[in-house]
Scaffold this active site. Structure first.
Site, mmCIF file in Angstrom:
data_model
loop_
_atom_site.group_PDB
_atom_site.id
_atom_site.type_symbol
_atom_site.label_atom_id
_atom_site.label_comp_id
_atom_site.label_asym_id
_atom_site.label_seq_id
_atom_site.Cartn_x
_atom_site.Cartn_y
_atom_site.Cartn_z
ATOM 1 N N ASP A 114 -8.755 -9.250 3.668
ATOM 2 C CA ASP A 114 -8.296 -7.648 4.726
ATOM 3 C C ASP A 114 -9.280 -8.089 5.642
ATOM 4 O O ASP A 114 -10.156 -7.585 6.127
ATOM 5 C CB ASP A 114 -8.091 -7.107 3.530
ATOM 6 C CG ASP A 114 -7.582 -5.575 4.577
ATOM 7 O OD1 ASP A 114 -7.175 -6.066 5.984
ATOM 8 O OD2 ASP A 114 -8.367 -4.420 4.918
ATOM 9 N N GLU B 33 1.176 -1.808 -0.172
ATOM 10 C CA GLU B 33 0.066 0.160 -0.196
ATOM 11 C C GLU B 33 0.493 1.278 -0.287
ATOM 12 O O GLU B 33 0.509 2.358 0.985
ATOM 13 C CB GLU B 33 -0.864 0.215 1.125
ATOM 14 C CG GLU B 33 -1.583 -0.748 1.332
ATOM 15 C CD GLU B 33 -2.855 -1.359 2.364
ATOM 16 O OE1 GLU B 33 -2.433 -0.480 3.113
ATOM 17 O OE2 GLU B 33 -4.230 -1.515 2.099
ATOM 18 N N GLU C 230 -13.060 -2.134 11.944
ATOM 19 C CA GLU C 230 -12.294 -1.370 10.611
ATOM 20 C C GLU C 230 -13.375 -2.302 10.069
ATOM 21 O O GLU C 230 -14.644 -0.947 9.533
ATOM 22 C CB GLU C 230 -11.335 -2.123 10.242
ATOM 23 C CG GLU C 230 -10.875 -1.035 8.332
ATOM 24 C CD GLU C 230 -9.933 -1.765 8.421
ATOM 25 O OE1 GLU C 230 -9.021 -2.161 8.749
ATOM 26 O OE2 GLU C 230 -9.286 -1.069 6.742
HETATM 27 C C1 BDP Z 1 -6.259 -2.022 6.421
HETATM 28 C C2 BDP Z 1 -6.317 -0.640 6.405
HETATM 29 C C3 BDP Z 1 -5.403 0.025 6.330
HETATM 30 C C4 BDP Z 1 -4.582 -0.590 7.097
HETATM 31 C C5 BDP Z 1 -3.862 -1.978 6.516
HETATM 32 C C6 BDP Z 1 -2.694 -3.008 6.944
HETATM 33 O O1 BDP Z 1 -7.299 -0.717 6.091
HETATM 34 O O2 BDP Z 1 -5.600 1.603 7.070
HETATM 35 O O3 BDP Z 1 -2.798 -0.005 7.121
HETATM 36 O O4 BDP Z 1 -5.233 -2.419 6.523
HETATM 37 O O5 BDP Z 1 -3.262 -3.770 7.485
HETATM 38 O O6 BDP Z 1 -7.030 -2.780 6.536
HETATM 39 O O7 BDP Z 1 -1.393 -2.519 6.443
#
Ligand code: BDP
Length: 725
Positions: free
Chosen positions: A392, A318, A420
């Site tokens: 996720d 990301e 989340e």
């Molecule tokens: C996702 C989240 C994000 C996190 C990412 C992670 O939306 O905010 O940074 O995972 O785990 O679930 O790195």
């Protein structure tokens, strides 16, 4: 000296104790349901004390049995963890038994007390953090090979007492199945929390190191009471700031508190820190200067924090920097850091949460594709941390296919405690069934019975460095977690990280008894509510294997969202609704992600006629008019779930109301009001999905269900208002 809020509440509790002890109805002790006419007086329980309430033991005979061991607390000359244990015991006995008990180190030959004993290897074969509690020589003995084990034993005894379980024949013994049991905080230096729904960060970086908030100690106590022994203080999307001397000293001040409760402090690191903070030309893990920089950095940290736990790393994920920025592989980055930790006890935890912006790829497959080829290439000091599911933290996901496919690498598991995708702080979702479902999943890597739990606890592939991590749901809300019932998720995570064989129901009952009420009927209602809450949420939110990890706030329904900087950051990428049907084909005719699992697992999910309904749309694109095992078509089944899910929130409200007479009024009202919000939002979700999917199915809502009162345009508008800045 600043007084801990826990201690301040102690005096209020003693007053509460007198009131409760004088209650002639004895309702709690007899198990009769309290009557509506006599609501419990609020003792000012605002949830701060969590499961460490230490309500007075009301069963007179149980209490008198414990009083036989309340003459003294015998603590041999000891270090600070045993001191914490004895102080906790003193506090607990004071509240539970109403007796102030002295701590002494001259107790030889005395009886009638609770005595700590450090065992040697010759005495016991128990693992070092394990404990045993036994009656012997007129004393109650809490023994372990380590001070930490004695602390865990102390909390186990206090739990036992809180649940009013008898002393007779007391013989409690337990040891953790996993070595590193930790919380991951996604907390930022500015006090915000990524995906946090319970206020601001607990860590007040601007006042540290001079001012050490007493709340840190209460945080540590709560974690130690569950056996959690590590905490990563900062977000995986890390700021390089934490590697500066200024911040290391701040972190050290927090670590000084954690240490007293057997908790090691860890940090998330920004992989490009050598460049951005250190001023080097590169952060290439094979560059000698970069390697030297990390070595020095780690040495600098150990100077301030001699028991530092290690690093957690999110790299090339990301948009975070990582070794691939320099043409290197994940193992190069992880091993470089591991080398820096060689002189110390610390470890490197390298996350496997990766997925590339490839428009033709299936994000489901990404981590497996990148990490399986690296199996065997990591330094023994590295643990690869894998999210429970391949995508996720969805309300329901199949287990990650990495489990079982990297036998030459210790794999830790990462669960998300913060909600989340589970309705933030307004939806009651008890998560233990999510954790349990994943841990109990059979990977079949070494034949039947090769569960994810056995991979995580190291028993399947023979690892001793084993890890279970949970993304924390704590914040500076007075009650720590925002939703009072979300405390149970922190609790459940901790208990399962100690012993994954505990059941969701066992844990729920325990938490309710320690936190809310010991009235059996009330506890029954709340247990039922908690145990069904996840399925109810799934029904109105993502039934039959839908998922919704699109970009954004992850709260409002937006199944129509089709614009994003990459395809897998849209909603339509995941549900694939079209005029024919719904769902993501991951069989050989589709992305073939299923091939990443063993044949036995593939068999469970390969054939749409046999795939269990909770996983159906994870693996298949199913025609709207296909008849499912329930006798309904896909469309009818979806509607049935959206509607019964949303309606079941009313059932949750009823269960909660039935427990009302036995609950503290403040907590009762807080949850009751949140359930009202949940009801409204469940309808929001239901209507959004139903109206949106109707644009494809062109079918009416099945008979028996009232069509949504709003139009799709109206729902979209309300979502837009919600998302407005
Ligand atoms: C996702 C989240 C994000 C996190 C990412 C992670 O939306 O905010 O940074 O995972 O785990 O679930 O790195």
């Amino acid at each position: 000296m600043t007084k801990s809020p826990f201690l301040m509440l102690f005096s209020c509790l003693l007053i509460g104790f007198k009131l409760l002890a004088a209650d002639p109805s004895g309702a709690e002790a007899s198990g009769a349901e309290a009557s509506d006419a006599e609501p419990l007086a609020s003792d000012g329980n605002d949830g701060y004390r969590l499961w460490l309430n230490y309500e007075p033991v009301r069963n007179a005979s149980v209490k008198s049995e414990y009083l036989k061991y309340a003459a003294f607390i015998g603590r041999p000359a000891s270090g600070e963890i045993m001191q914490s244990a004895s102080q906790e015991l003193q506090l607990g006995l004071g509240k539970l038994l109403g007796k102030s008990v002295n701590i002494t180190n001259s107790f030889a030959g005395k009886s009638g007390g609770i005595v700590f004993k450090i065992e040697t290897s010759a005495d016991t074969a128990q693992p070092v953090e394990g404990y045993r509690i036994q009656l012997s020589g007129g004393n109650m003995i809490i023994s372990s090979k380590s001070e930490q084990g004695i602390l865990y034993g102390t909390f186990a005894l206090l739990r036992h007492m809180q649940m009013q379980l008898p002393v007779k024949g007391l013989n409690l013994a337990s040891s953790p199945r996993v070595r590193y049991r930790m919380l991951n905080h996604w907390d930022n230096p500015d006090g915000t929390i990524e995906r946090g729904y319970a206020g601001q960060s607990l860590w007040k970086w601007y006042e540290l190191p001079e001012r050490v908030d007493p709340r840190y100690a209460d945080y540590a106590r709560a974690n130690a009471s569950l056996g959690i022994n590590g905490t990563v203080l900062n977000n995986v999307n890390a700021s390089a700031r934490f590697m500066s001397q200024e911040y290391i000293v701040k972190v050290a001040a927090v670590a000084n508190v954690m240490r007293k409760y057997g908790i090691k402090t860890y940090l998330s690191v920004y992989f490009a820190a050598p460049k951005t903070l250190g001023g080097l030309k590169t952060s290439d893990p094979l560059d000698p200067q970069v390697r030297a920089w990390w070595k020095e950095k780690v040495a600098q940290i150990y100077k301030e924090i001699p028991d530092f736990g290690g690093f957690l790393v999110k790299a090339n994920s990301e948009g975070e920097p990582g070794p691939q920025d320099y043409g290197r592989i994940h193992a190069d980055g992880a091993n470089m850091l591991a080398e820096a930790f060689k002189p110390y006890d610390g470890i490197v935890i390298w996350r496997a949460f990766v997925y590339k912006a490839d428009p033709n790829a299936d994000r489901f497959k990404a981590a497996h594709e990148e990490f399986v080829p690296l199996d065997g290439k990591f330094d023994p000091k590295v643990i690869v941390q894998v999210k429970n599911g391949p995508i996720d933290f969805q309300p329901r996901e199949p287990f990650s296919p990495l489990f079982g496919n990297m036998p030459k690498t210790p794999l830790g598991i990462e669960f998300q405690i913060t909600q989340e995708y589970l309705g933030f702080a307004t939806h009651a979702v008890y998560e233990a069934p999510i954790f349990e479902e994943c841990l109990d999943s059979d990977t079949y890597v070494n034949g039947a019975g090769s569960t994810v739990a056995k991979i995580v606890d190291g028993s399947l592939h023979g690892y001793e460095r084993t890890l279970i991590a949970g993304v924390a749901n704590t914040g500076n809300s007075r009650n720590w977690t925002g939703h009072p019932l979300a405390q149970a998720n922190w609790y459940a995570f901790g208990r399962l990280s100690w012993d994954h064989q505990l059941t969701s129901e066992q844990i729920a009952r325990e938490w309710i008894a320690l936190t809310l009420t010991q009235n059996p009927k009330a506890s029954g209602h709340i247990t039922a509510l908690m145990l069904r809450s996840r399925e109810i949420y799934v029904d109105y939110n993502t039934p039959l294997g839908l998922s919704r990890p699109w970009m954004g706030v992850h709260f409002a329904p937006e199944p129509w969202q089709n614009k994003g900087s990459r395809p897998d950051w849209t909603a339509v990428y995941y549900h694939r609704a079209d005029s024919i049907g719904l769902g993501f084909d991951r069989t050989a005719s589709g992305s073939n992600a299923l091939a990443q699992y063993r044949p036995e697992v593939q068999k469970q999910w390969n054939n749409p006629d046999q795939t269990p309904l909770p996983y159906l749309l994870w693996f298949h694109h199913v025609r709207w008019d296909k008849k499912l095992s329930t006798g309904r078509t896909l469309w009818e089944e979806l509607c049935t779930r959206f509607y019964t899910g949303a309606d079941s929130v009313v059932w949750m409200q009823q269960q909660w109301d039935l427990a009302k007479p036995s609950l503290d009024p403040q907590i009762y009202t807080d949850v009751a009001e949140r359930l009202k919000v949940q009801r409204r939002e469940a309808i929001w979700w239901r209507d959004a999905w139903v109206l949106y999917l109707q644009t494809f199915t062109k079918q009416p809502v099945p008979a028996g269900f009232e069509p949504p009162k709003q139009t799709l345009e109206e729902v979209k508008k309300s979502v837009n208002v919600y998302l407005m800045r």
